[in-house]
Design an enzyme around this catalytic site. Structure first.
Site, PDB file in Angstrom:
ATOM      1  N   TYR A  88      -1.705   1.812  10.876  1.00  0.00           N
ATOM      2  CA  TYR A  88      -2.672   0.278  10.717  1.00  0.00           C
ATOM      3  C   TYR A  88      -3.624   0.175  12.134  1.00  0.00           C
ATOM      4  O   TYR A  88      -4.743  -0.054  12.446  1.00  0.00           O
ATOM      5  CB  TYR A  88      -1.675  -0.975  11.312  1.00  0.00           C
ATOM      6  CG  TYR A  88      -1.601  -0.694   9.711  1.00  0.00           C
ATOM      7  CD1 TYR A  88      -2.018  -0.413   8.366  1.00  0.00           C
ATOM      8  CD2 TYR A  88       0.101  -0.574   9.109  1.00  0.00           C
ATOM      9  CE1 TYR A  88      -1.102  -0.037   7.546  1.00  0.00           C
ATOM     10  CE2 TYR A  88       1.040  -1.208   8.343  1.00  0.00           C
ATOM     11  CZ  TYR A  88       0.014  -0.388   6.792  1.00  0.00           C
ATOM     12  OH  TYR A  88       0.584  -0.616   5.956  1.00  0.00           O
ATOM     13  N   ILE A 119       1.035  -1.218   0.399  1.00  0.00           N
ATOM     14  CA  ILE A 119      -0.185  -0.271  -0.026  1.00  0.00           C
ATOM     15  C   ILE A 119       1.000   1.287   0.013  1.00  0.00           C
ATOM     16  O   ILE A 119       1.401   0.637   0.845  1.00  0.00           O
ATOM     17  CB  ILE A 119      -1.151   0.105   1.346  1.00  0.00           C
ATOM     18  CG1 ILE A 119      -1.492   1.511   1.024  1.00  0.00           C
ATOM     19  CG2 ILE A 119      -0.311  -0.043   2.626  1.00  0.00           C
ATOM     20  CD1 ILE A 119      -3.225   1.141   2.293  1.00  0.00           C
ATOM     21  N   ALA A 120       0.439   2.442  -1.202  1.00  0.00           N
ATOM     22  CA  ALA A 120       1.251   3.412  -0.570  1.00  0.00           C
ATOM     23  C   ALA A 120       0.945   4.575  -1.840  1.00  0.00           C
ATOM     24  O   ALA A 120      -0.149   4.240  -2.692  1.00  0.00           O
ATOM     25  CB  ALA A 120       2.600   3.137  -1.181  1.00  0.00           C
ATOM     26  N   GLU A 162       2.874  -7.015   7.060  1.00  0.00           N
ATOM     27  CA  GLU A 162       4.054  -6.802   7.556  1.00  0.00           C
ATOM     28  C   GLU A 162       4.438  -5.975   7.454  1.00  0.00           C
ATOM     29  O   GLU A 162       4.282  -5.412   6.463  1.00  0.00           O
ATOM     30  CB  GLU A 162       4.708  -7.647   7.023  1.00  0.00           C
ATOM     31  CG  GLU A 162       4.911  -8.841   7.175  1.00  0.00           C
ATOM     32  CD  GLU A 162       4.220 -10.243   5.678  1.00  0.00           C
ATOM     33  OE1 GLU A 162       4.074  -9.711   4.759  1.00  0.00           O
ATOM     34  OE2 GLU A 162       4.188 -11.264   6.556  1.00  0.00           O
ATOM     35  N   ASN A 185       8.691   1.809  10.840  1.00  0.00           N
ATOM     36  CA  ASN A 185       7.583   2.241   9.538  1.00  0.00           C
ATOM     37  C   ASN A 185       6.659   3.056  10.717  1.00  0.00           C
ATOM     38  O   ASN A 185       5.505   2.542  11.084  1.00  0.00           O
ATOM     39  CB  ASN A 185       7.627   1.894   8.482  1.00  0.00           C
ATOM     40  CG  ASN A 185       6.730   2.352   7.440  1.00  0.00           C
ATOM     41  OD1 ASN A 185       5.665   3.803   7.748  1.00  0.00           O
ATOM     42  ND2 ASN A 185       6.813   1.840   6.416  1.00  0.00           N
TER      43      ASN A 185
HETATM   44  C1  LIG Z   1       1.672   5.142   4.968  1.00  0.00           C
HETATM   45  C2  LIG Z   1       1.088   5.715   3.746  1.00  0.00           C
HETATM   46  C3  LIG Z   1       0.033   4.880   3.487  1.00  0.00           C
HETATM   47  C4  LIG Z   1      -0.566   6.640   4.532  1.00  0.00           C
HETATM   48  O1  LIG Z   1      -0.841   7.049   3.861  1.00  0.00           O
HETATM   49  P1  LIG Z   1      -1.321   8.589   3.775  1.00  0.00           P
HETATM   50  O2  LIG Z   1      -2.378   9.576   3.185  1.00  0.00           O
HETATM   51  O3  LIG Z   1       0.162   9.930   4.761  1.00  0.00           O
HETATM   52  O4  LIG Z   1      -2.346   9.011   5.798  1.00  0.00           O
HETATM   53  P2  LIG Z   1      -3.202   9.030   6.846  1.00  0.00           P
HETATM   54  O5  LIG Z   1      -3.001  10.832   6.063  1.00  0.00           O
HETATM   55  O6  LIG Z   1      -4.154   8.962   5.297  1.00  0.00           O
HETATM   56  O7  LIG Z   1      -3.100   9.154   7.317  1.00  0.00           O
HETATM   57  C5  LIG Z   1      -3.614   8.238   8.327  1.00  0.00           C
HETATM   58  C6  LIG Z   1      -2.494   8.043   9.414  1.00  0.00           C
HETATM   59  O8  LIG Z   1      -1.234   7.898   9.596  1.00  0.00           O
HETATM   60  C7  LIG Z   1      -0.907   8.380  10.150  1.00  0.00           C
HETATM   61  N1  LIG Z   1       0.404   9.265   9.827  1.00  0.00           N
HETATM   62  C8  LIG Z   1      -0.382   9.807   9.003  1.00  0.00           C
HETATM   63  N2  LIG Z   1       1.118  10.860   8.444  1.00  0.00           N
HETATM   64  C9  LIG Z   1       1.774  10.694  10.369  1.00  0.00           C
HETATM   65  C10 LIG Z   1       2.932  11.141   9.797  1.00  0.00           C
HETATM   66  N3  LIG Z   1       3.822  12.404   9.761  1.00  0.00           N
HETATM   67  N4  LIG Z   1       3.463  10.796  11.850  1.00  0.00           N
HETATM   68  C11 LIG Z   1       2.429   9.972  12.280  1.00  0.00           C
HETATM   69  N5  LIG Z   1       1.746   9.343  11.919  1.00  0.00           N
HETATM   70  C12 LIG Z   1       1.281   9.523  10.607  1.00  0.00           C
HETATM   71  C13 LIG Z   1      -1.544   9.326  11.821  1.00  0.00           C
HETATM   72  O9  LIG Z   1      -1.949   7.291  12.186  1.00  0.00           O
HETATM   73  C14 LIG Z   1      -3.098   8.866  10.693  1.00  0.00           C
HETATM   74  O10 LIG Z   1      -4.206   9.248  11.712  1.00  0.00           O
HETATM   75  P3  LIG Z   1      -4.594  11.454  11.682  1.00  0.00           P
HETATM   76  O11 LIG Z   1      -4.648  12.131  10.319  1.00  0.00           O
HETATM   77  O12 LIG Z   1      -6.072  10.981  12.383  1.00  0.00           O
HETATM   78  O13 LIG Z   1      -3.286  11.217  12.851  1.00  0.00           O
HETATM   79  C15 LIG Z   1       1.833   6.439   3.833  1.00  0.00           C
HETATM   80  O14 LIG Z   1       2.372   7.529   4.268  1.00  0.00           O
HETATM   81  C16 LIG Z   1       2.792   5.392   2.459  1.00  0.00           C
HETATM   82  O15 LIG Z   1       2.809   6.144   1.172  1.00  0.00           O
HETATM   83  N6  LIG Z   1       3.736   5.898   2.743  1.00  0.00           N
HETATM   84  C17 LIG Z   1       4.982   5.198   2.369  1.00  0.00           C
HETATM   85  C18 LIG Z   1       4.415   3.321   2.265  1.00  0.00           C
HETATM   86  C19 LIG Z   1       4.438   2.817   3.366  1.00  0.00           C
HETATM   87  O16 LIG Z   1       5.690   2.873   3.902  1.00  0.00           O
HETATM   88  N7  LIG Z   1       3.750   1.912   3.083  1.00  0.00           N
HETATM   89  C20 LIG Z   1       3.129   1.043   4.237  1.00  0.00           C
HETATM   90  C21 LIG Z   1       4.096  -0.376   3.759  1.00  0.00           C
HETATM   91  S1  LIG Z   1       4.004  -1.456   4.588  1.00  0.00           S
END
Ligand SMILES: CC(C)(COP(=O)(O)OP(=O)(O)OC[C@H]1O[C@@H](n2cnc3c(N)ncnc32)[C@H](O)[C@@H]1OP(=O)(O)O)[C@@H](O)C(=O)NCCC(=O)NCCS
Length: 159
Positions: free
Chosen positions: A119, A73-74, A107, A112
């Site tokens: 999650y 997921i990304a 996983e 991260n």
């Molecule tokens: C993980 C990922 C999919 C999250 O997507 P995102 O659109 O940035 O996240 P969201 O804005 O929907 O935030 C959802 C929750 O994630 C957490 N989160 C998001 N950004 C965060 C940050 N900068 N610091 C800490 N927690 C964070 C929080 O719990 C947040 O909920 P909240 O806004 O109520 O606090 C994105 O960061 C990503 O693509 N990362 C790289 C790929 C990756 O690591 N994939 C997972 C592999 S297991």
């Protein structure tokens, strides 16, 4: 608020998905892995999230009877922190549940924190550790899982 939609990933989407992969992971998947998943793996279900026709995120699952696993997921870095990942992940959980899964697992790297936070928001708990799971740096993986029936999906259906 940006308008988003989610649809099944097509083979023509692979270059855009690989671009997000490259910007997101130290060991991105190859074109061959995506082609295998989309064309040959009957258990695989892949989706892309779009805005104005542009792919800004994607998610993959394997659904095997009552068991679902997130494979990837990304969200494109430009669109992170806007609750896009949360929508995509919420969609995945809901899709898996509607298609018969009882439990979902994945996983994640211990380092991260962003993904782990997301999650945990959905109630995923730490299961076990897979030692030396990630080949790029030998990092362990934390297995996280959830009973899908325990999730209150209405909490995540806001705009
Ligand atoms: C993980 C990922 C999919 C999250 O997507 P995102 O659109 O940035 O996240 P969201 O804005 O929907 O935030 C959802 C929750 O994630 C957490 N989160 C998001 N950004 C965060 C940050 N900068 N610091 C800490 N927690 C964070 C929080 O719990 C947040 O909920 P909240 O806004 O109520 O606090 C994105 O960061 C990503 O693509 N990362 C790289 C790929 C990756 O690591 N994939 C997972 C592999 S297991």
């Amino acid at each position: 608020m940006i308008e988003i939609s989610i649809r099944r990933m097509k083979i023509e989407d692979v270059p855009d998905v690989m671009n997000i992969d490259t910007l997101s992971f130290p060991a991105p998947w190859t074109k061959e892995i995506y082609e295998q998943e989309l064309k040959k793996n009957n258990f695989a279900h892949y989706f892309v999230m779009t805005t104005d026709g542009k792919i800004i995120g994607y998610v993959g699952h394997w659904l095997v009877f009552d068991d679902a696993q997130i494979t990837n997921i990304a969200v494109h870095p430009h669109y992170r922190g806007k609750r896009i990942g949360e929508k995509l992940f919420g969609f995945s959980l809901s899709y898996a549940f509607q298609h018969g899964a009882q439990k979902l697992s994945l996983e994640v790297r211990p380092s991260n924190d962003i993904a782990k936070n997301m999650y945990k928001k959905f109630g995923l708990k730490k299961g076990g550790i897979r030692k030396n799971y990630y080949p790029d740096n030998g990092e362990d993986a934390i297995v996280m899982w959830v009973e899908l029936a325990d999730i209150d999906f209405t909490k995540f259906q806001r705009d």
